[in-house]
Design a protein around this motif. Structure first.
Motif, PDB file in Angstrom:
ATOM      1  N   GLU A 157     124.708   9.467 -16.468  1.00 54.85           N
ATOM      2  CA  GLU A 157     125.186  10.722 -17.069  1.00 54.85           C
ATOM      3  C   GLU A 157     124.072  11.769 -17.065  1.00 54.85           C
ATOM      4  OE1 GLU A 157     125.050   7.796 -18.627  1.00 54.85           O
ATOM      5  OE2 GLU A 157     126.965   7.283 -19.588  1.00 54.85           O
ATOM      6  N   SER A 158     122.897  11.332 -17.475  1.00 52.92           N
ATOM      7  CA  SER A 158     121.748  12.243 -17.525  1.00 52.92           C
ATOM      8  C   SER A 158     121.357  12.703 -16.121  1.00 52.92           C
ATOM      9  CB  SER A 158     120.578  11.538 -18.200  1.00 52.92           C
ATOM     10  OG  SER A 158     119.484  12.399 -18.342  1.00 52.92           O
ATOM     11  N   ALA A 159     121.372  11.773 -15.154  1.00 53.29           N
ATOM     12  CA  ALA A 159     120.988  12.106 -13.776  1.00 53.29           C
ATOM     13  C   ALA A 159     121.949  13.115 -13.159  1.00 53.29           C
ATOM     14  CB  ALA A 159     120.937  10.832 -12.938  1.00 53.29           C
ATOM     15  N   VAL A 160     123.256  12.917 -13.361  1.00 53.59           N
ATOM     16  CA  VAL A 160     124.257  13.839 -12.811  1.00 53.59           C
ATOM     17  C   VAL A 160     124.080  15.227 -13.416  1.00 53.59           C
ATOM     18  CG1 VAL A 160     126.723  14.371 -12.739  1.00 53.59           C
ATOM     19  CG2 VAL A 160     125.931  12.058 -12.231  1.00 53.59           C
ATOM     20  N   LEU A 161     123.896  15.269 -14.743  1.00 49.66           N
ATOM     21  CA  LEU A 161     123.721  16.544 -15.425  1.00 49.66           C
ATOM     22  C   LEU A 161     122.472  17.262 -14.911  1.00 49.66           C
ATOM     23  CD1 LEU A 161     125.150  18.117 -17.709  1.00 49.66           C
ATOM     24  CD2 LEU A 161     123.528  17.098 -19.312  1.00 49.66           C
ATOM     25  N   GLY A 162     121.385  16.514 -14.742  1.00 48.05           N
ATOM     26  CA  GLY A 162     120.135  17.105 -14.249  1.00 48.05           C
ATOM     27  C   GLY A 162     120.277  17.658 -12.843  1.00 48.05           C
ATOM     28  N   CYS A 163     120.921  16.900 -11.960  1.00 50.89           N
ATOM     29  CA  CYS A 163     121.106  17.350 -10.564  1.00 50.89           C
ATOM     30  C   CYS A 163     121.973  18.602 -10.500  1.00 50.89           C
ATOM     31  CB  CYS A 163     121.721  16.235  -9.730  1.00 50.89           C
ATOM     32  SG  CYS A 163     120.598  14.834  -9.457  1.00 50.89           S
ATOM     33  N   CYS A 164     123.013  18.660 -11.337  1.00 47.43           N
ATOM     34  CA  CYS A 164     123.908  19.834 -11.351  1.00 47.43           C
ATOM     35  C   CYS A 164     123.144  21.092 -11.765  1.00 47.43           C
ATOM     36  CB  CYS A 164     125.079  19.596 -12.298  1.00 47.43           C
ATOM     37  SG  CYS A 164     126.265  18.390 -11.690  1.00 47.43           S
ATOM     38  N   PHE A 165     122.327  20.980 -12.799  1.00 47.59           N
ATOM     39  CA  PHE A 165     121.587  22.157 -13.257  1.00 47.59           C
ATOM     40  C   PHE A 165     120.486  22.552 -12.283  1.00 47.59           C
ATOM     41  CE2 PHE A 165     123.475  21.328 -17.477  1.00 47.59           C
ATOM     42  CZ  PHE A 165     123.894  22.613 -17.777  1.00 47.59           C
ATOM     43  N   ILE A 166     119.838  21.576 -11.649  1.00 46.06           N
ATOM     44  CA  ILE A 166     118.839  21.908 -10.627  1.00 46.06           C
ATOM     45  C   ILE A 166     119.506  22.675  -9.483  1.00 46.06           C
ATOM     46  CG2 ILE A 166     117.317  20.945  -8.853  1.00 46.06           C
ATOM     47  CD1 ILE A 166     116.674  18.671 -10.802  1.00 46.06           C
ATOM     48  N   PHE A 167     120.686  22.200  -9.059  1.00 42.73           N
ATOM     49  CA  PHE A 167     121.430  22.868  -7.987  1.00 42.73           C
ATOM     50  C   PHE A 167     121.792  24.297  -8.395  1.00 42.73           C
ATOM     51  CE2 PHE A 167     125.519  23.934  -5.968  1.00 42.73           C
ATOM     52  CZ  PHE A 167     125.129  23.880  -4.637  1.00 42.73           C
ATOM     53  N   TYR A 168     122.251  24.467  -9.639  1.00 48.04           N
ATOM     54  CA  TYR A 168     122.636  25.800 -10.138  1.00 48.04           C
ATOM     55  C   TYR A 168     121.433  26.742 -10.144  1.00 48.04           C
ATOM     56  CZ  TYR A 168     123.488  29.354 -13.726  1.00 48.04           C
ATOM     57  OH  TYR A 168     123.561  30.536 -14.414  1.00 48.04           O
ATOM     58  N   LEU A 169     120.294  26.268 -10.628  1.00 48.83           N
ATOM     59  CA  LEU A 169     119.093  27.102 -10.694  1.00 48.83           C
ATOM     60  C   LEU A 169     118.583  27.489  -9.308  1.00 48.83           C
ATOM     61  CD1 LEU A 169     117.359  25.079 -13.532  1.00 48.83           C
ATOM     62  CD2 LEU A 169     117.983  27.487 -13.714  1.00 48.83           C
ATOM     63  N   LEU A 170     118.641  26.550  -8.367  1.00 46.09           N
ATOM     64  CA  LEU A 170     118.185  26.839  -7.000  1.00 46.09           C
ATOM     65  C   LEU A 170     119.122  27.798  -6.291  1.00 46.09           C
ATOM     66  CD1 LEU A 170     116.968  23.297  -5.833  1.00 46.09           C
ATOM     67  CD2 LEU A 170     115.574  25.232  -6.594  1.00 46.09           C
TER      68      LEU A 170
END
Length: 532
Positions: free
Chosen positions: A120-133
């Motif tokens: 859950e934490s990994a998916v959330l982190g990847c989504c926000f990294i993608f959004y920021l990039l």
């Protein structure tokens, strides 16, 4: 009030912050002893400020220049990589993590706890990294949309907090910040740690982070000054940044400088003076006084995503490729600094970067270039025969250019190099059946200074030349060089008639001697500056 930059937006920087966290974390565990950890952070900031202000007061800003562009690219990239690796703790939802910063230790810690990874934490982190990039990408493509990238971290925090609040994700392995105390920072003058063994750690951390912060702040200030066509005083900036950190350490603040991202937002927002920092400070103060409860549900993984996206922008692989194309030695400096930080530590990377940069300077001084000059046809210009293939060497003369000051570090090398040039020229003349070599002309235009070892070298070269029946001629020694040669009586030994203003005059005089007198005419010791 003290700085000269109009655009620098003062604040903390990711690299400096996480660098300090990494170095202090090796000595003190912030979970087990948070109070000492904080006090060490304030103390490190105090020493960083003291070091920065001292550099400015004593006008020692040139020390920062030993961090060359290549070493900064490698160091920043390595530090960014280390910081990204540290964020795997929050992204994977791990409770225990190594305090070491090197790649091997982090990878060992991550893969030894695969059973504790939280998807859950990994998916959330990847989504926000993608959004920021993505927002950063669009901001770069269309500069008018700079606000997208500027607002992305704040919107990430808001969205992440709302998501956790409504889904109760903190019960499913997503770690949150929790309670944050409201209010302004209390005074911390009495909290500074000046006792062993922690003082050594604070000094080391302060100096290293202070140098990095200073290099970044001054570089950012110069960049924006260039954009707006005004000048900033590097020493003033050092005093200003140093004083700011000293005062900050007295009020529970830690290392600050002028970060590029914040200064860029400041610049794009249309700031005209440093007073924009006052507005920013008021906004921070209002947040501390009234808005901190809103961060209770902010997931740590969102903060890690913000850090990772910021760090990825510091890994400038394009600059590394550019260094490889332009200068292989600069690339070596860059990659050595990167490897030193990633596989060793921040200190090792910094030492390697500075050591290789200094080594290069020493090599330039100890191994100066010497060229054989030839005449460009139909001109009075004399240039390097290797660079200009159409340049013709003058029969009976060897014209050499020395491209550096002559010091004890390069005197022996230059003596050997000049002797070798003479040997090669005599062999070439003998093999081709041309007129025998009669004159060795040294163009000293680029010789800005000379020491006693250099003068001794010239005396030895004069003896070597005379033993071979040749005449040494000097061209355009600088004023400082002339003073020293005159005091050492070298001009009297060589004869002032053999010192000329230009290579063209020296060649003309030697040609006249070749065609008028016998080879190697005796020196006219009484001769004056008839050529000038």
């Amino acid at each position: 009030m003290m700085g000269s930059s109009r655009d620098l937006a003062v604040g903390t920087v990711a690299v400096g912050s996480l660098l300090m966290a990494s170095m202090l974390g090796k000595e003190v565990n912030y979970i087990h002893n948070p109070q000492l950890y904080l006090h060490l952070a304030f103390t490190a900031t105090f020493f960083a400020g003291l070091f920065q202000a001292s550099l400015g007061l004593f006008r020692l800003g040139f020390i920062v220049d030993f961090l060359s562009h290549a070493s900064i690219v490698g160091f920043m990239g390595g530090a960014a990589t280390v910081v990204c690796l540290q964020q795997l703790k929050s992204i994977l939802g791990l409770n225990h993590f190594t305090h070491q910063a090197d790649l091997v230790s982090v990878m060992r810690s991550v893969f030894s706890q695969t059973h504790q990874w939280r998807w859950e934490s990994a998916v959330l982190g990847c989504c926000f990294i993608f959004y920021l990039l993505i927002t950063r990408y669009f901001s770069k493509q269309k500069p008018k949309l700079f606000w997208l990238s500027a607002m992305a971290p704040l919107t990430s925090v808001i969205l992440g907090s709302l998501l956790v609040y409504f889904t109760h994700a903190e019960k499913h392995g997503v770690q949150v910040i929790g309670e944050l105390k409201k209010g302004l920072n209390p005074p911390s003058v009495t909290d500074l740690v000046f006792v062993s063994p922690y003082m050594t750690t604070a000094i080391k951390t302060g100096i290293i982070t202070g140098v990095i912060a200073l290099a970044e702040g001054i570089a950012v200030g110069r960049s924006f000054a260039m954009f707006k066509n005004y000048h900033i005083d590097g020493n003033k900036e050092m005093i200003a940044i140093g004083t700011m950190n000293i005062v900050g350490s007295f009020t529970s603040c830690y290392l600050a400088t002028g970060p590029f991202s914040r200064s860029a937002v400041n610049y794009n927002a249309g700031c005209k003076t440093a007073a924009s920092n006052i507005v920013m400070a008021i906004a921070v103060m209002l947040t501390l006084l009234f808005l901190t409860p809103l961060f209770h549900y902010t997931p740590l993984v969102v903060l890690s995503a913000i850090i990772v996206s910021a760090m990825l922008g510091l890994i400038d692989y394009e600059a590394a490729i550019h260094l490889w194309k332009i200068d292989k030695f600069d690339f070596l400096v860059c990659i050595s600094a990167y490897i030193g930080v990633v596989f060793g530590s921040v200190e090792i990377g910094l030492v390697i970067a500075v050591a290789i940069s200094v080594l290069r300077v020493l090599l330039f001084v100890a191994r100066p270039r010497t060229f054989v000059l030839g005449n460009i046809p139909n001109t009075g210009a004399y240039r390097n025969v290797e660079q200009y293939p159409n340049a013709k060497q003058i029969p009976g003369m060897l014209i050499l250019e020395i491209d550096a000051p002559i010091y004890f570090t390069n005197a022996s090398y230059l003596r050997e190099r000049i002797t070798r040039w003479i040997d090669e020229e005599e062999y070439r003349v003998k093999a081709s059946g041309l007129n025998s070599l009669q004159y060795v002309i040294l163009d000293m235009t680029a010789v800005g200074n000379i020491d006693t070892s250099g003068i001794s070298m010239l005396e030895e070269v004069k003896k070597i030349v005379e033993r071979r029946g040749l005449q040494l001629v000097l061209v355009n020694p600088g004023s400082e060089v002339m003073k020293k040669l005159n005091k050492a009586k070298f001009l009297d030994e060589i004869g002032q008639r053999w010192v000329y203003l230009t290579v063209e005059e020296a060649v003309a005089a030697c040609n006249f001697m070749l065609h008028t007198y016998q080879p190697n005419p005796k020196k006219d010791e009484s001769g004056g500056w008839n050529n000038v």
